[in-house]
Design an enzyme around this catalytic site. Structure first.
Site, PDB file in Angstrom:
ATOM      1  N   CYS A  66       0.867  -1.182   0.000  1.00 52.83           N
ATOM      2  CA  CYS A  66       0.000   0.000   0.000  1.00 52.83           C
ATOM      3  C   CYS A  66       0.904   1.233   0.000  1.00 52.83           C
ATOM      4  O   CYS A  66       1.999   1.193  -0.525  1.00 52.83           O
ATOM      5  CB  CYS A  66      -0.959  -0.034   1.193  1.00 52.83           C
ATOM      6  SG  CYS A  66      -0.120   0.025   2.795  1.00 52.83           S
ATOM      7  N   TYR A  67       0.465   2.324   0.591  1.00 53.21           N
ATOM      8  CA  TYR A  67       1.277   3.539   0.630  1.00 53.21           C
ATOM      9  C   TYR A  67       2.428   3.441   1.625  1.00 53.21           C
ATOM     10  O   TYR A  67       3.580   3.660   1.294  1.00 53.21           O
ATOM     11  CB  TYR A  67       0.418   4.763   0.995  1.00 53.21           C
ATOM     12  CG  TYR A  67      -0.619   5.092  -0.031  1.00 53.21           C
ATOM     13  CD1 TYR A  67      -0.310   5.859  -1.144  1.00 53.21           C
ATOM     14  CD2 TYR A  67      -1.919   4.626   0.113  1.00 53.21           C
ATOM     15  CE1 TYR A  67      -1.272   6.158  -2.097  1.00 53.21           C
ATOM     16  CE2 TYR A  67      -2.890   4.924  -0.839  1.00 53.21           C
ATOM     17  CZ  TYR A  67      -2.557   5.680  -1.934  1.00 53.21           C
ATOM     18  OH  TYR A  67      -3.501   5.969  -2.876  1.00 53.21           O
TER      19      TYR A  67
END
Length: 108
Positions: A66-67
């Site tokens: 993800c981020y």
């Protein structure tokens, strides 16, 4: 007993990704994925989740990105519960990956 995912550092993930030993699923939004992602990563969101689960080799290690490595933990836990045998959440997410391994990044 609940199936668990494991945490994976960018350093430990690199050889798995370089040698195509793992599937990489990127859970970020489409715009972020398009502007840059780990080489070979597949975008994964609610629209293609069931297709991904049905068509992905569950015996191959799966790295969820993800981020920053936070939301990927929930996704990794869910995918582990769907029969994937080795599921990892990438610590630091794509933000750390692009700093430490810029040579293994691509854009769409």
């Amino acid at each position: 007993m609940m199936v668990q995912f494991q945490h994976l550092s960018a350093q430990d993930a690199r050889p798995m990704i370089e040698n195509q030993q793992a599937t990489v699923a990127d859970t970020r939004d489409v715009m972020s994925y398009t502007s840059g992602h780990i080489s070979g990563a597949q975008p994964l969101d609610n629209s293609n989740l069931s297709e991904f689960i049905a068509n992905t080799d569950k015996s191959k290690p799966l790295i969820v990105c993800c981020y920053h490595g936070n939301s990927s933990q929930g996704a990794a836990q869910y995918l582990a519960s769907q029969g994937f045998e080795q599921v990892y959440s990438l610590d630091g997410g794509y933000e750390l990956w692009k700093i430490t391994h810029p040579d293994l990044c691509e854009s769409s």
